[in-house]
Design an enzyme around this catalytic site. Sequence first.
Site, PDB file in Angstrom:
ATOM      1  N   CYS A   1       4.142  -5.331 -15.143  1.00 56.20           N
ATOM      2  CA  CYS A   1       3.340  -5.947 -16.212  1.00 56.20           C
ATOM      3  C   CYS A   1       2.746  -4.841 -17.084  1.00 56.20           C
ATOM      4  O   CYS A   1       2.228  -3.852 -16.575  1.00 56.20           O
ATOM      5  CB  CYS A   1       2.231  -6.817 -15.627  1.00 56.20           C
ATOM      6  SG  CYS A   1       2.860  -8.147 -14.596  1.00 56.20           S
TER       7      CYS A   1
ATOM      8  N   CYS B   1      -1.091  -3.651 -16.558  1.00 54.31           N
ATOM      9  CA  CYS B   1      -1.661  -3.545 -15.210  1.00 54.31           C
ATOM     10  C   CYS B   1      -1.574  -2.134 -14.646  1.00 54.31           C
ATOM     11  O   CYS B   1      -0.537  -1.473 -14.748  1.00 54.31           O
ATOM     12  CB  CYS B   1      -0.939  -4.526 -14.292  1.00 54.31           C
ATOM     13  SG  CYS B   1      -1.614  -4.569 -12.640  1.00 54.31           S
TER      14      CYS B   1
ATOM     15  N   GLY C   1      -0.225  -5.179  -5.859  1.00 56.60           N
ATOM     16  CA  GLY C   1       1.034  -5.723  -5.344  1.00 56.60           C
ATOM     17  C   GLY C   1       1.292  -7.155  -5.759  1.00 56.60           C
ATOM     18  O   GLY C   1       0.404  -7.871  -6.208  1.00 56.60           O
TER      19      GLY C   1
ATOM     20  N   CYS D   1     -10.929  -9.363  -1.859  1.00 58.63           N
ATOM     21  CA  CYS D   1      -9.678  -9.289  -2.610  1.00 58.63           C
ATOM     22  C   CYS D   1      -8.761  -8.299  -1.887  1.00 58.63           C
ATOM     23  O   CYS D   1      -9.098  -7.127  -1.756  1.00 58.63           O
ATOM     24  CB  CYS D   1      -9.976  -8.822  -4.033  1.00 58.63           C
ATOM     25  SG  CYS D   1      -8.509  -8.649  -5.049  1.00 58.63           S
TER      26      CYS D   1
ATOM     27  N   GLU E   1      -6.416  -0.446  -2.034  1.00 56.74           N
ATOM     28  CA  GLU E   1      -7.774  -0.873  -2.377  1.00 56.74           C
ATOM     29  C   GLU E   1      -8.074  -2.263  -1.847  1.00 56.74           C
ATOM     30  O   GLU E   1      -7.208  -3.131  -1.833  1.00 56.74           O
ATOM     31  CB  GLU E   1      -7.905  -0.995  -3.902  1.00 56.74           C
ATOM     32  CG  GLU E   1      -7.766   0.270  -4.645  1.00 56.74           C
ATOM     33  CD  GLU E   1      -7.857   0.022  -6.153  1.00 56.74           C
ATOM     34  OE1 GLU E   1      -7.562   0.956  -6.896  1.00 56.74           O
ATOM     35  OE2 GLU E   1      -8.208  -1.095  -6.571  1.00 56.74           O
TER      36      GLU E   1
ATOM     37  N   SER F   1      -0.184 -16.015 -12.776  1.00 57.75           N
ATOM     38  CA  SER F   1      -0.564 -15.130 -13.880  1.00 57.75           C
ATOM     39  C   SER F   1       0.302 -15.483 -15.069  1.00 57.75           C
ATOM     40  O   SER F   1       1.471 -15.126 -15.120  1.00 57.75           O
ATOM     41  CB  SER F   1      -0.356 -13.667 -13.473  1.00 57.75           C
ATOM     42  OG  SER F   1      -1.215 -13.364 -12.410  1.00 57.75           O
ATOM     43  N   LEU F   2      -0.284 -16.214 -15.988  1.00 54.02           N
ATOM     44  CA  LEU F   2       0.505 -16.759 -17.105  1.00 54.02           C
ATOM     45  C   LEU F   2       0.460 -15.820 -18.316  1.00 54.02           C
ATOM     46  O   LEU F   2       1.479 -15.329 -18.776  1.00 54.02           O
ATOM     47  CB  LEU F   2      -0.042 -18.145 -17.466  1.00 54.02           C
ATOM     48  CG  LEU F   2       0.752 -18.950 -18.459  1.00 54.02           C
ATOM     49  CD1 LEU F   2       2.114 -19.331 -17.903  1.00 54.02           C
ATOM     50  CD2 LEU F   2      -0.021 -20.221 -18.855  1.00 54.02           C
TER      51      LEU F   2
ATOM     52  N   CYS G   1       3.529  -1.578  -7.001  1.00 55.98           N
ATOM     53  CA  CYS G   1       4.096  -2.864  -7.404  1.00 55.98           C
ATOM     54  C   CYS G   1       5.306  -2.587  -8.275  1.00 55.98           C
ATOM     55  O   CYS G   1       5.341  -1.607  -9.009  1.00 55.98           O
ATOM     56  CB  CYS G   1       3.050  -3.644  -8.210  1.00 55.98           C
ATOM     57  SG  CYS G   1       3.591  -5.276  -8.750  1.00 55.98           S
TER      58      CYS G   1
ATOM     59  N   CYS H   1      -8.119  -4.163 -10.546  1.00 56.53           N
ATOM     60  CA  CYS H   1      -6.818  -3.896  -9.909  1.00 56.53           C
ATOM     61  C   CYS H   1      -6.256  -2.491 -10.080  1.00 56.53           C
ATOM     62  O   CYS H   1      -5.848  -2.111 -11.170  1.00 56.53           O
ATOM     63  CB  CYS H   1      -5.769  -4.851 -10.480  1.00 56.53           C
ATOM     64  SG  CYS H   1      -6.417  -6.425 -10.982  1.00 56.53           S
TER      65      CYS H   1
END
Length: 366
Positions: free
Chosen positions: A133, A136, A179, A122, A109, A234-235, A129, A353
Amino acid sequence: MEMTNTAARRSTGEAQLLPLPSIYSLTLDELKEWLVAHGEKPFRATQIYEWLYGKRVTDFAEMTNLPKRLREQLASAFSITTLKTIVKQTSKDGTIKFLFELHDGYSIETVLMRHNYGNSVCVTTQVGCRIGCTFCASTLGGLKRHLEAGEIVAQVVQVQKALDETEERVSSIVVMGIGEPFDNYDALIKFLRIVNHSKGLNIGARHITVSTSGIIPKIYQFADEGMQINFAISLHAPTTELRTKLMPINKAYPLPKLMEAVRYYIEKTGRRVTFEYGLFGGVNDQLEHAEQLAELLKGLKCHVNLIPVNYVPERNYVRTPRNQIFAFERALKKHGINVTIRREHGHDIDAACGQLRAKERKEETR
Ligand code: SAH
Protein backbone atom coordinates in the site's frame (compact mmCIF):
# COMPACT_ATOMS: atom_id res chain seq x y z
CA MET A 1 25.92 0.21 7.46
CA GLU A 2 25.76 -0.28 11.16
CA MET A 3 23.98 -3.42 12.25
CA THR A 4 22.82 -4.83 15.52
CA ASN A 5 24.43 -8.09 16.61
CA THR A 6 21.38 -10.11 15.75
CA ALA A 7 21.01 -8.52 12.34
CA ALA A 8 24.69 -9.13 11.67
CA ARG A 9 24.32 -12.76 12.75
CA ARG A 10 21.35 -13.18 10.47
CA SER A 11 23.05 -11.73 7.44
CA THR A 12 26.26 -13.75 7.87
CA GLY A 13 24.18 -16.90 8.23
CA GLU A 14 25.94 -17.81 11.48
CA ALA A 15 24.29 -20.84 13.03
CA GLN A 16 21.72 -19.87 15.60
CA LEU A 17 20.25 -22.02 18.27
CA LEU A 18 16.65 -22.36 17.24
CA PRO A 19 14.41 -22.03 20.27
CA LEU A 20 11.93 -24.77 21.00
CA PRO A 21 8.48 -24.17 19.48
CA SER A 22 6.33 -21.94 21.66
CA ILE A 23 3.56 -23.69 23.54
CA TYR A 24 1.45 -20.58 22.87
CA SER A 25 1.07 -21.87 19.29
CA LEU A 26 -1.04 -24.82 20.42
CA THR A 27 -4.82 -24.76 20.54
CA LEU A 28 -6.33 -26.56 23.51
CA ASP A 29 -7.17 -29.54 21.29
CA GLU A 30 -3.64 -29.71 19.91
CA LEU A 31 -2.25 -29.63 23.43
CA LYS A 32 -4.58 -32.48 24.41
CA GLU A 33 -3.37 -34.48 21.42
CA TRP A 34 0.24 -33.86 22.36
CA LEU A 35 -0.41 -34.98 25.93
CA VAL A 36 -2.20 -38.15 24.87
CA ALA A 37 0.62 -38.95 22.44
CA HIS A 38 3.01 -38.60 25.37
CA GLY A 39 1.05 -40.92 27.65
CA GLU A 40 -0.67 -38.18 29.65
CA LYS A 41 -4.29 -37.48 30.47
CA PRO A 42 -5.99 -34.87 28.25
CA PHE A 43 -7.34 -32.92 31.26
CA ARG A 44 -3.78 -31.75 31.90
CA ALA A 45 -4.21 -29.45 28.88
CA THR A 46 -6.75 -27.35 30.76
CA GLN A 47 -4.41 -27.13 33.74
CA ILE A 48 -1.59 -26.00 31.48
CA TYR A 49 -3.83 -23.42 29.81
CA GLU A 50 -4.77 -22.11 33.25
CA TRP A 51 -1.08 -21.65 34.10
CA LEU A 52 -0.24 -20.06 30.75
CA TYR A 53 -3.20 -17.72 30.35
CA GLY A 54 -4.78 -17.46 33.80
CA LYS A 55 -1.70 -17.20 35.99
CA ARG A 56 0.59 -16.25 33.12
CA VAL A 57 3.67 -18.09 34.34
CA THR A 58 6.70 -18.13 32.09
CA ASP A 59 8.41 -21.25 33.40
CA PHE A 60 7.07 -24.83 33.32
CA ALA A 61 8.65 -25.41 36.74
CA GLU A 62 5.99 -23.14 38.26
CA MET A 63 3.15 -25.41 37.10
CA THR A 64 3.03 -27.08 40.48
CA ASN A 65 -0.10 -29.17 40.04
CA LEU A 66 1.54 -31.08 37.19
CA PRO A 67 3.73 -34.12 37.91
CA LYS A 68 7.39 -33.17 37.90
CA ARG A 69 8.06 -35.59 35.05
CA LEU A 70 5.47 -33.85 32.86
CA ARG A 71 6.87 -30.42 33.66
CA GLU A 72 10.29 -31.62 32.54
CA GLN A 73 8.86 -33.20 29.43
CA LEU A 74 7.10 -29.95 28.51
CA ALA A 75 10.25 -27.94 29.13
CA SER A 76 12.23 -30.16 26.81
CA ALA A 77 9.62 -29.90 24.04
CA PHE A 78 8.44 -26.28 24.22
CA SER A 79 9.45 -22.77 25.07
CA ILE A 80 6.86 -20.40 26.53
CA THR A 81 7.42 -16.83 25.37
CA THR A 82 9.99 -16.01 22.71
CA LEU A 83 9.49 -12.25 22.79
CA LYS A 84 11.98 -9.89 24.35
CA THR A 85 10.82 -6.34 25.13
CA ILE A 86 13.33 -3.91 23.67
CA VAL A 87 11.36 -0.67 23.77
CA LYS A 88 8.33 0.24 25.87
CA GLN A 89 7.06 3.78 25.35
CA THR A 90 4.15 5.32 27.21
CA SER A 91 2.24 8.19 25.65
CA LYS A 92 0.58 11.05 27.50
CA ASP A 93 -2.81 9.54 26.66
CA GLY A 94 -1.83 6.20 28.25
CA THR A 95 -1.10 4.39 24.98
CA ILE A 96 1.81 2.00 25.41
CA LYS A 97 3.86 0.93 22.46
CA PHE A 98 6.04 -2.17 22.67
CA LEU A 99 8.85 -3.12 20.35
CA PHE A 100 9.55 -6.84 20.78
CA GLU A 101 12.52 -8.75 19.48
CA LEU A 102 11.85 -12.22 18.09
CA HIS A 103 14.20 -15.19 18.53
CA ASP A 104 15.83 -14.54 15.15
CA GLY A 105 16.51 -10.87 15.84
CA TYR A 106 13.62 -9.39 13.87
CA SER A 107 11.40 -6.93 15.67
CA ILE A 108 7.67 -6.32 15.78
CA GLU A 109 5.36 -3.70 17.27
CA THR A 110 2.40 -4.12 19.58
CA VAL A 111 0.28 -1.25 20.89
CA LEU A 112 -1.95 -1.01 23.95
CA MET A 113 -4.67 1.60 23.55
CA ARG A 114 -6.91 2.95 26.31
CA HIS A 115 -10.55 3.52 25.47
CA ASN A 116 -13.43 4.44 27.71
CA TYR A 117 -14.76 0.90 27.06
CA GLY A 118 -11.52 -0.84 28.01
CA ASN A 119 -7.99 -1.75 26.99
CA SER A 120 -7.37 -2.76 23.44
CA VAL A 121 -4.25 -4.43 22.03
CA CYS A 122 -3.19 -4.00 18.42
CA VAL A 123 -1.19 -7.05 17.29
CA THR A 124 1.24 -7.69 14.46
CA THR A 125 0.92 -10.78 12.24
CA GLN A 126 4.01 -10.59 10.02
CA VAL A 127 7.51 -9.16 10.07
CA GLY A 128 6.94 -6.54 7.37
CA CYS A 129 4.31 -6.88 4.66
CA ARG A 130 4.21 -7.62 0.95
CA ILE A 131 0.98 -5.84 0.04
CA GLY A 132 2.68 -2.58 -0.91
CA CYS A 133 0.00 0.00 0.00
CA THR A 134 1.44 3.32 -1.10
CA PHE A 135 0.73 5.13 2.18
CA CYS A 136 1.82 2.52 4.70
CA ALA A 137 5.08 2.34 6.68
CA SER A 138 4.75 -1.39 7.42
CA THR A 139 5.36 -2.44 3.85
CA LEU A 140 8.57 -0.46 3.33
CA GLY A 141 11.21 -3.19 2.96
CA GLY A 142 8.71 -5.92 2.13
CA LEU A 143 7.91 -9.12 3.98
CA LYS A 144 10.62 -10.78 6.07
CA ARG A 145 8.58 -13.65 7.46
CA HIS A 146 5.23 -14.74 8.84
CA LEU A 147 4.71 -14.87 12.59
CA GLU A 148 3.86 -18.17 14.24
CA ALA A 149 0.48 -18.26 16.00
CA GLY A 150 2.36 -18.36 19.32
CA GLU A 151 4.24 -15.17 18.47
CA ILE A 152 0.92 -13.40 17.98
CA VAL A 153 -0.55 -14.88 21.17
CA ALA A 154 2.60 -13.89 23.08
CA GLN A 155 2.05 -10.22 22.22
CA VAL A 156 -1.31 -10.27 24.00
CA VAL A 157 0.11 -12.17 26.98
CA GLN A 158 3.00 -9.71 27.31
CA VAL A 159 0.63 -6.74 27.28
CA GLN A 160 -1.66 -8.48 29.78
CA LYS A 161 1.37 -9.05 32.04
CA ALA A 162 2.14 -5.32 31.88
CA LEU A 163 -1.50 -4.60 32.82
CA ASP A 164 -1.35 -7.12 35.68
CA GLU A 165 0.79 -4.59 37.56
CA THR A 166 -2.27 -2.32 37.85
CA GLU A 167 -4.81 -5.17 37.99
CA GLU A 168 -6.26 -4.29 34.60
CA ARG A 169 -7.35 -6.52 31.79
CA VAL A 170 -6.96 -6.64 28.03
CA SER A 171 -10.59 -6.38 26.95
CA SER A 172 -10.28 -6.29 23.19
CA ILE A 173 -7.89 -7.08 20.37
CA VAL A 174 -7.47 -5.49 16.96
CA VAL A 175 -5.46 -7.35 14.35
CA MET A 176 -4.26 -4.12 12.77
CA GLY A 177 -0.55 -4.05 13.46
CA ILE A 178 2.21 -4.78 10.97
CA GLY A 179 1.37 -7.30 8.27
CA GLU A 180 -1.58 -8.57 6.29
CA PRO A 181 -3.43 -11.06 8.53
CA PHE A 182 -5.02 -12.90 5.60
CA ASP A 183 -1.56 -13.43 4.10
CA ASN A 184 -0.76 -15.51 7.22
CA TYR A 185 -4.19 -17.07 7.42
CA ASP A 186 -3.63 -20.35 9.28
CA ALA A 187 -1.61 -18.72 12.05
CA LEU A 188 -4.26 -16.00 12.31
CA ILE A 189 -7.11 -18.49 12.77
CA LYS A 190 -5.16 -20.45 15.37
CA PHE A 191 -4.36 -17.23 17.21
CA LEU A 192 -8.04 -16.24 17.20
CA ARG A 193 -9.11 -19.64 18.57
CA ILE A 194 -6.46 -19.55 21.32
CA VAL A 195 -7.17 -16.04 22.63
CA ASN A 196 -10.92 -16.54 22.30
CA HIS A 197 -11.02 -19.87 24.19
CA SER A 198 -12.68 -19.69 27.59
CA LYS A 199 -9.73 -21.55 29.11
CA GLY A 200 -7.29 -19.30 27.23
CA LEU A 201 -7.32 -15.50 27.47
CA ASN A 202 -11.10 -15.66 27.09
CA ILE A 203 -11.42 -12.57 24.93
CA GLY A 204 -14.88 -12.58 23.37
CA ALA A 205 -15.07 -12.89 19.59
CA ARG A 206 -17.14 -9.72 19.48
CA HIS A 207 -14.20 -7.95 21.13
CA ILE A 208 -11.77 -8.99 18.42
CA THR A 209 -11.43 -7.20 15.07
CA VAL A 210 -9.54 -8.47 12.04
CA SER A 211 -8.67 -6.06 9.26
CA THR A 212 -7.64 -6.98 5.72
CA SER A 213 -6.44 -5.11 2.66
CA GLY A 214 -8.75 -7.39 0.68
CA ILE A 215 -7.38 -10.85 -0.16
CA ILE A 216 -10.65 -12.04 -1.66
CA PRO A 217 -10.38 -15.87 -1.42
CA LYS A 218 -9.60 -15.53 2.28
CA ILE A 219 -12.67 -13.34 2.83
CA TYR A 220 -14.84 -16.24 1.62
CA GLN A 221 -12.91 -18.67 3.79
CA PHE A 222 -13.19 -16.39 6.81
CA ALA A 223 -16.94 -16.01 6.28
CA ASP A 224 -17.20 -19.81 6.46
CA GLU A 225 -15.19 -20.18 9.72
CA GLY A 226 -18.31 -19.53 11.79
CA MET A 227 -16.60 -17.09 14.14
CA GLN A 228 -18.35 -14.02 15.51
CA ILE A 229 -15.26 -11.84 14.98
CA ASN A 230 -15.59 -8.19 13.89
CA PHE A 231 -14.38 -7.72 10.38
CA ALA A 232 -12.86 -4.65 8.74
CA ILE A 233 -11.82 -3.95 5.17
CA SER A 234 -9.22 -1.34 4.26
CA LEU A 235 -11.11 0.31 1.45
CA HIS A 236 -9.57 3.79 1.11
CA ALA A 237 -11.15 4.56 -2.26
CA PRO A 238 -14.65 4.48 -3.78
CA THR A 239 -13.60 3.58 -7.33
CA THR A 240 -11.41 0.84 -8.68
CA GLU A 241 -9.12 3.31 -10.54
CA LEU A 242 -8.38 5.31 -7.44
CA ARG A 243 -8.04 2.24 -5.25
CA THR A 244 -5.44 0.77 -7.61
CA LYS A 245 -3.39 3.96 -7.26
CA LEU A 246 -3.43 3.71 -3.47
CA MET A 247 -3.35 -0.06 -3.07
CA PRO A 248 -1.70 -2.19 -5.76
CA ILE A 249 -3.55 -5.25 -4.37
CA ASN A 250 -6.59 -3.83 -6.15
CA LYS A 251 -5.10 -5.06 -9.44
CA ALA A 252 -5.22 -8.68 -8.32
CA TYR A 253 -8.42 -8.26 -6.29
CA PRO A 254 -10.43 -5.43 -7.85
CA LEU A 255 -13.08 -3.44 -6.03
CA PRO A 256 -16.20 -4.93 -7.69
CA LYS A 257 -15.06 -8.47 -6.76
CA LEU A 258 -14.12 -7.27 -3.30
CA MET A 259 -17.62 -5.90 -2.78
CA GLU A 260 -19.07 -9.23 -3.93
CA ALA A 261 -16.97 -11.03 -1.31
CA VAL A 262 -18.08 -8.53 1.34
CA ARG A 263 -21.74 -9.12 0.44
CA TYR A 264 -21.16 -12.86 0.80
CA TYR A 265 -19.56 -12.27 4.19
CA ILE A 266 -22.48 -10.19 5.44
CA GLU A 267 -25.03 -12.69 4.14
CA LYS A 268 -23.22 -15.69 5.58
CA THR A 269 -22.45 -14.26 9.02
CA GLY A 270 -25.25 -11.76 9.44
CA ARG A 271 -22.61 -9.40 10.74
CA ARG A 272 -21.91 -5.81 9.89
CA VAL A 273 -18.55 -4.99 8.31
CA THR A 274 -16.40 -1.95 8.89
CA PHE A 275 -14.79 -0.10 6.02
CA GLU A 276 -11.63 1.76 6.88
CA TYR A 277 -11.20 4.85 4.77
CA GLY A 278 -7.96 6.79 5.21
CA LEU A 279 -8.30 10.41 4.19
CA PHE A 280 -5.33 11.40 2.07
CA GLY A 281 -5.28 15.13 1.39
CA GLY A 282 -6.34 16.02 -2.16
CA VAL A 283 -6.37 12.35 -3.21
CA ASN A 284 -9.55 10.70 -1.95
CA ASP A 285 -11.00 13.26 0.46
CA GLN A 286 -13.19 15.41 -1.79
CA LEU A 287 -16.98 15.59 -1.54
CA GLU A 288 -17.31 13.80 -4.87
CA HIS A 289 -15.45 10.86 -3.27
CA ALA A 290 -17.87 10.89 -0.36
CA GLU A 291 -20.76 10.76 -2.83
CA GLN A 292 -19.17 7.88 -4.74
CA LEU A 293 -18.51 6.07 -1.47
CA ALA A 294 -22.12 6.49 -0.36
CA GLU A 295 -23.25 5.06 -3.69
CA LEU A 296 -20.87 2.09 -3.38
CA LEU A 297 -22.07 1.23 0.12
CA LYS A 298 -25.76 1.90 -0.41
CA GLY A 299 -27.91 -0.66 1.37
CA LEU A 300 -24.96 -2.55 2.87
CA LYS A 301 -24.90 -3.50 6.53
CA CYS A 302 -21.76 -1.56 7.29
CA HIS A 303 -19.95 1.15 9.12
CA VAL A 304 -17.29 3.54 7.83
CA ASN A 305 -14.28 4.49 9.92
CA LEU A 306 -12.55 7.60 8.60
CA ILE A 307 -8.84 7.65 9.41
CA PRO A 308 -6.97 10.96 9.18
CA VAL A 309 -3.69 10.01 7.43
CA ASN A 310 -0.73 9.30 9.66
CA TYR A 311 2.25 11.10 8.32
CA VAL A 312 4.95 8.71 7.09
CA PRO A 313 8.20 10.50 6.18
CA GLU A 314 8.88 8.15 3.25
CA ARG A 315 5.43 8.80 1.82
CA ASN A 316 4.04 12.00 0.29
CA TYR A 317 0.52 12.09 1.61
CA VAL A 318 -0.73 15.10 3.53
CA ARG A 319 -3.51 15.48 6.06
CA THR A 320 -7.02 16.52 5.19
CA PRO A 321 -7.97 19.73 7.02
CA ARG A 322 -10.30 19.12 9.97
CA ASN A 323 -13.27 20.99 8.53
CA GLN A 324 -13.03 18.92 5.38
CA ILE A 325 -12.94 15.69 7.41
CA PHE A 326 -16.19 16.80 9.07
CA ALA A 327 -17.69 17.75 5.70
CA PHE A 328 -16.81 14.28 4.37
CA GLU A 329 -18.44 12.70 7.41
CA ARG A 330 -21.58 14.82 6.99
CA ALA A 331 -21.87 13.89 3.33
CA LEU A 332 -21.87 10.20 4.22
CA LYS A 333 -24.34 10.71 7.07
CA LYS A 334 -26.69 12.51 4.75
CA HIS A 335 -26.95 9.24 2.81
CA GLY A 336 -27.69 7.32 5.99
CA ILE A 337 -24.23 5.73 6.26
CA ASN A 338 -22.92 4.93 9.75
CA VAL A 339 -19.66 6.77 10.08
CA THR A 340 -17.11 7.64 12.75
CA ILE A 341 -13.77 9.42 12.70
CA ARG A 342 -10.97 7.38 14.22
CA ARG A 343 -9.65 8.79 17.46
CA GLU A 344 -5.91 9.00 17.44
CA HIS A 345 -3.75 7.34 20.01
CA GLY A 346 -0.16 7.84 20.99
CA HIS A 347 0.55 10.57 18.50
CA ASP A 348 3.68 11.54 20.46
CA ILE A 349 5.16 8.01 20.38
CA ASP A 350 5.07 6.87 16.73
CA ALA A 351 2.06 4.67 17.45
CA ALA A 352 0.94 4.43 13.83
CA CYS A 353 1.51 1.19 11.98
CA GLY A 354 5.14 0.33 11.49
CA GLN A 355 6.52 3.69 12.53
CA LEU A 356 8.41 2.65 15.64
CA ARG A 357 9.91 -0.39 13.98
CA ALA A 358 10.85 1.70 10.95
CA LYS A 359 12.65 4.18 13.19
CA GLU A 360 14.36 1.80 15.59
CA ARG A 361 15.29 -0.89 13.13
CA LYS A 362 16.29 0.90 9.96
CA GLU A 363 18.15 -2.10 8.55
CA GLU A 364 15.00 -4.25 8.65
CA THR A 365 12.78 -1.90 6.73
CA ARG A 366 15.08 -1.13 3.87
N1 SAH B 1 -2.95 -5.21 6.50
C1 SAH B 1 -4.22 -5.05 7.17
C2 SAH B 1 -4.02 -4.66 8.60
C3 SAH B 1 -3.47 -3.27 8.83
S1 SAH B 1 -4.67 -2.37 9.68
C4 SAH B 1 -5.07 -4.06 6.41
O1 SAH B 1 -4.58 -3.51 5.44
O2 SAH B 1 -6.23 -3.89 6.73
C5 SAH B 1 -4.10 -0.78 9.67
C6 SAH B 1 -5.00 0.22 8.97
O3 SAH B 1 -4.29 1.45 8.88
C7 SAH B 1 -5.32 -0.21 7.56
O4 SAH B 1 -6.63 0.22 7.22
C8 SAH B 1 -4.30 0.56 6.76
O5 SAH B 1 -4.68 0.71 5.43
C9 SAH B 1 -4.25 1.87 7.54
N2 SAH B 1 -3.02 2.66 7.32
C10 SAH B 1 -1.78 2.25 6.99
N3 SAH B 1 -0.94 3.29 6.86
C11 SAH B 1 -1.65 4.39 7.12
C12 SAH B 1 -1.35 5.78 7.14
N4 SAH B 1 -0.15 6.24 6.88
N5 SAH B 1 -2.35 6.62 7.47
C13 SAH B 1 -3.60 6.16 7.76
N6 SAH B 1 -3.93 4.88 7.74
C14 SAH B 1 -2.99 4.00 7.43
